[in-house]
Design an enzyme around this catalytic site. Structure first.
Site, mmCIF file in Angstrom:
data_model
loop_
_atom_site.group_PDB
_atom_site.id
_atom_site.type_symbol
_atom_site.label_atom_id
_atom_site.label_comp_id
_atom_site.label_asym_id
_atom_site.label_seq_id
_atom_site.Cartn_x
_atom_site.Cartn_y
_atom_site.Cartn_z
ATOM 1 N N HIS A 145 0.831 -1.202 0.000
ATOM 2 C CA HIS A 145 0.000 0.000 0.000
ATOM 3 C C HIS A 145 0.867 1.254 0.000
ATOM 4 O O HIS A 145 1.997 1.252 0.517
ATOM 5 C CB HIS A 145 -1.004 0.013 1.161
ATOM 6 C CG HIS A 145 -0.417 0.092 2.531
ATOM 7 N ND1 HIS A 145 -0.132 1.290 3.173
ATOM 8 C CD2 HIS A 145 -0.053 -0.894 3.405
ATOM 9 C CE1 HIS A 145 0.338 1.028 4.369
ATOM 10 N NE2 HIS A 145 0.420 -0.263 4.542
ATOM 11 N N ASP A 194 -0.269 4.439 0.980
ATOM 12 C CA ASP A 194 -0.605 5.446 1.991
ATOM 13 C C ASP A 194 0.113 5.168 3.296
ATOM 14 O O ASP A 194 0.589 4.056 3.545
ATOM 15 C CB ASP A 194 -2.131 5.474 2.224
ATOM 16 C CG ASP A 194 -2.646 4.127 2.749
ATOM 17 O OD1 ASP A 194 -2.281 3.090 2.168
ATOM 18 O OD2 ASP A 194 -3.390 4.131 3.754
ATOM 19 N N ASP A 235 6.402 0.572 6.565
ATOM 20 C CA ASP A 235 4.952 0.339 6.477
ATOM 21 C C ASP A 235 4.354 1.358 5.527
ATOM 22 O O ASP A 235 3.855 2.403 5.975
ATOM 23 C CB ASP A 235 4.322 0.452 7.866
ATOM 24 C CG ASP A 235 2.814 0.275 7.827
ATOM 25 O OD1 ASP A 235 2.159 0.650 8.823
ATOM 26 O OD2 ASP A 235 2.294 -0.202 6.811
ATOM 27 N N GLU A 244 -5.090 1.790 2.791
ATOM 28 C CA GLU A 244 -4.980 0.661 3.734
ATOM 29 C C GLU A 244 -5.091 1.139 5.172
ATOM 30 O O GLU A 244 -5.713 0.514 6.025
ATOM 31 C CB GLU A 244 -3.644 -0.056 3.511
ATOM 32 C CG GLU A 244 -3.473 -1.356 4.272
ATOM 33 C CD GLU A 244 -2.954 -1.157 5.690
ATOM 34 O OE1 GLU A 244 -2.428 -0.067 5.996
ATOM 35 O OE2 GLU A 244 -3.110 -2.087 6.496
ATOM 36 N N GLU A 245 -4.495 2.295 5.448
ATOM 37 C CA GLU A 245 -4.465 2.772 6.845
ATOM 38 C C GLU A 245 -5.802 3.340 7.314
ATOM 39 O O GLU A 245 -5.942 3.685 8.490
ATOM 40 C CB GLU A 245 -3.382 3.848 7.005
ATOM 41 C CG GLU A 245 -1.966 3.374 6.739
ATOM 42 C CD GLU A 245 -1.397 2.432 7.795
ATOM 43 O OE1 GLU A 245 -0.217 2.062 7.689
ATOM 44 O OE2 GLU A 245 -2.134 2.063 8.726
ATOM 45 N N ASP A 256 1.270 -10.365 1.315
ATOM 46 C CA ASP A 256 1.066 -8.967 1.695
ATOM 47 C C ASP A 256 2.004 -8.627 2.846
ATOM 48 O O ASP A 256 2.735 -9.490 3.359
ATOM 49 C CB ASP A 256 -0.419 -8.772 2.117
ATOM 50 C CG ASP A 256 -0.812 -7.305 2.264
ATOM 51 O OD1 ASP A 256 -1.914 -7.043 2.760
ATOM 52 O OD2 ASP A 256 0.000 -6.421 1.900
ATOM 53 N N HIS A 296 4.247 3.401 12.675
ATOM 54 C CA HIS A 296 3.226 4.319 13.233
ATOM 55 C C HIS A 296 3.809 5.182 14.347
ATOM 56 O O HIS A 296 3.073 5.927 14.997
ATOM 57 C CB HIS A 296 1.980 3.590 13.750
ATOM 58 C CG HIS A 296 1.183 2.927 12.685
ATOM 59 N ND1 HIS A 296 -0.134 2.537 12.832
ATOM 60 C CD2 HIS A 296 1.515 2.552 11.433
ATOM 61 C CE1 HIS A 296 -0.568 1.974 11.718
ATOM 62 N NE2 HIS A 296 0.413 1.969 10.850
#
Ligand SMILES: CCCCCCCC/C=C\CCCCCCCC(=O)N[C@@H](CC(C)C)C(=O)O
Ligand SMILES: [Zn+2]
Ligand SMILES: [Zn+2]
Length: 446
Positions: A68, A70, A100, A134-135, A161, A408
């Site tokens: 992903h 984003d 990520d 995705e987030e 994934d 994150h």
């Protein structure tokens, strides 16, 4: 298992200096991908990308590689370098998304570009699905791609994934890295707790305000961890596979979890990361209340993000939460919720799992143990259970506890060498997937 060795030639994953420089600097498009006639590119949901790479042997069931584009927000505070600078120094590329999951997105495209430059033509077709949301659930990206492929009658041999890594330093006394391929992922609930009260002048306050009532409820939740569910789900298999990596007597303990399970589960809940493997976790992530310093607050709201252990369901967890809160003044609003995902196969007939295993052994010969496990986070792959029962969450990147905290968090970064190795892994994996072996249909345990 047979590999793609039957093919005319296996393209060695050696890249010259110019290619390695371009790989590192490649923030441009990938020209060869976009001009290759057997590759179709589609934009889905305005910002997600679906590549269909048509293989030479249509009898082989296709697979999918996912990533992903984003990322979660990243305020500058605490970062060594600005989080969106993409600065490279000390051998690392710094920035939000470097673990990520922009690393995977770029590595997949880079690997394919390098294969195409070498006139590679895949035998087995595959899809590359790059989600843009995705987030924030994947509803406009992955979910739409999944529906489109379903409408086209596509069934996938397997999916790879994001989700887990080559883990190093997560378990005391385990000095060696091991690869954990997540064959399932926890369920999730975003739950809003709310207390409404009549506003008024703060000079004559009620015994409790909406903020106080909600704070007390949240405190009860934080003081009451949900049950330790050790013993159900893939964790026992993970630990048993790891037993050989531990010195005596830990290796005996892990080989006899029927006896030492309670001890191991107690040890695992002491660490916040391994605790997430043995229970449903609750994280208070947002708290909003109050309108003015001299007004009794009409409303207080809190968001709790829960990750559900494979042995529990959304409904069971909601019941447990309400029983802990035990205050009728607190209202519950479920914002999003989904049950834990089914467990994908990891036996010797599981094509996707065995291809990952084969490629890990080839690219990371120092990694002795490869074990199935669970992903404590959630991924877009949960939107594709209609297309395959074999979903694997694994990125070929070493992860240390401090790296996990940066996901994150702050100072997310990936070493140039780790990124190059991730490209090399995918470069090999795509070729290994050209095997004539086909997946054996898998029925999930009920
Ligand atoms: C046997 C002991 C080993 C300990 C292993 C634990 C190490 C943790 C490793 C990886 C977990 C990172 C999770 C990465 C994937 C999650 C990506 C993400 O952020 N997804 C969102 C999706 C959500 C629906 C918005 C999320 O919040 O999970
Ligand atoms: Zn992610
Ligand atoms: Zn994430």
């Amino acid at each position: 298992m047979s590999t793609g060795k039957g093919r005319e030639r296996h393209i060695p994953s050696q890249f010259n200096q110019g290619e390695r420089f371009a790989m590192k600097e490649a923030l441009k498009v990938f020209p060869t991908i976009f001009k290759t006639r057997f590759i179709q590119h589609e934009v889905i949901g305005e910002y997600s990308h679906l590549f269909t790479v048509q293989g030479s042997d249509p009898s082989l069931q296709p697979y999918m590689l996912m990533a992903h584009s984003d990322v979660v927000p990243a305020p500058d505070e605490g970062w060594e370098v600005p989080p969106f600078s993409g600065l490279e120094h000390d051998g690392f590329i710094h920035g939000r998304g470097t673990l990520d999951n922009k690393n995977s997105l770029m590595a997949i495209l880079q690997a394919l570009e390098l294969l195409l430059i070498r006139n590679y033509i895949p035998r087995r077709s595959f899809f590359i699905a790059l989600g843009h949301d995705e987030e924030v659930s994947g509803q406009n990206g992955a979910q739409k791609i999944s529906a489109l492929l379903q409408a086209r009658g596509v069934k996938l041999a397997f999916i790879v994934d994001e989700g887990n890594f080559i883990l190093d330093g997560f378990i005391p006394y385990l000095k060696k890295p091991f690869a954990m391929i997540a064959v399932s992922e926890k369920g999730g609930i975003n739950l809003r707790l709310q207390v409404n009260m009549t506003p008024g002048h703060s000079s004559a306050p009620p015994k409790e305000t909406s903020i106080g009532i909600l704070a007390a409820a949240i405190s009860r939740l934080e003081q009451t961890p949900l049950p330790n569910m050790f013993g159900s789900g893939p964790l026992k298999t993970t630990l048993q596979e790891l037993a050989n990596e531990f010195p005596f007597p830990a290796n005996i303990v892990l080989r006899n979890l029927w006896l030492f399970g309670p001890l191991v589960s107690r040890l695992m809940e002491r660490n916040y990361i391994t605790n997430a493997l043995v229970r449903t976790t609750m994280a208070l992530t947002m708290f909003n209340a109050g309108v003015k310093m001299n007004v009794i607050p009409p409303m207080a709201q809190a968001i709790i993000n829960l990750r559900i252990h494979p042995a529990q369901t959304v409904q069971e967890v909601l019941e447990l939460i309400k029983n802990i809160v035990a205050d009728d003044r607190v209202q519950f609003h479920v914002l999003t919720a989904f049950d834990p995902l089914p467990v994908s196969p990891s036996d010797h007939q599981a094509l996707g799992y065995q291809l990952l295993r084969q490629t890990i052994q080839s690219i990371f010969p120092e990694v002795n143990t490869i074990a199935p496990g669970i992903c404590i986070g959630n991924t877009d792959s949960r939107h594709y259970t209609n297309l395959t029962t074999s979903i694997y969450r694994f990125n070929p990147v070493y992860l240390h506890p401090q790296d996990f905290r940066s996901i994150h968090g702050i100072n997310e970064k990936i070493s140039v060498q780790a990124y190059e190795t991730q490209v090399k892994f995918i470069f090999e994996f795509i070729q290994n997937a050209d095997t004539y072996q086909e997946p054996i249909p898998h029925l999930h345990e009920l």
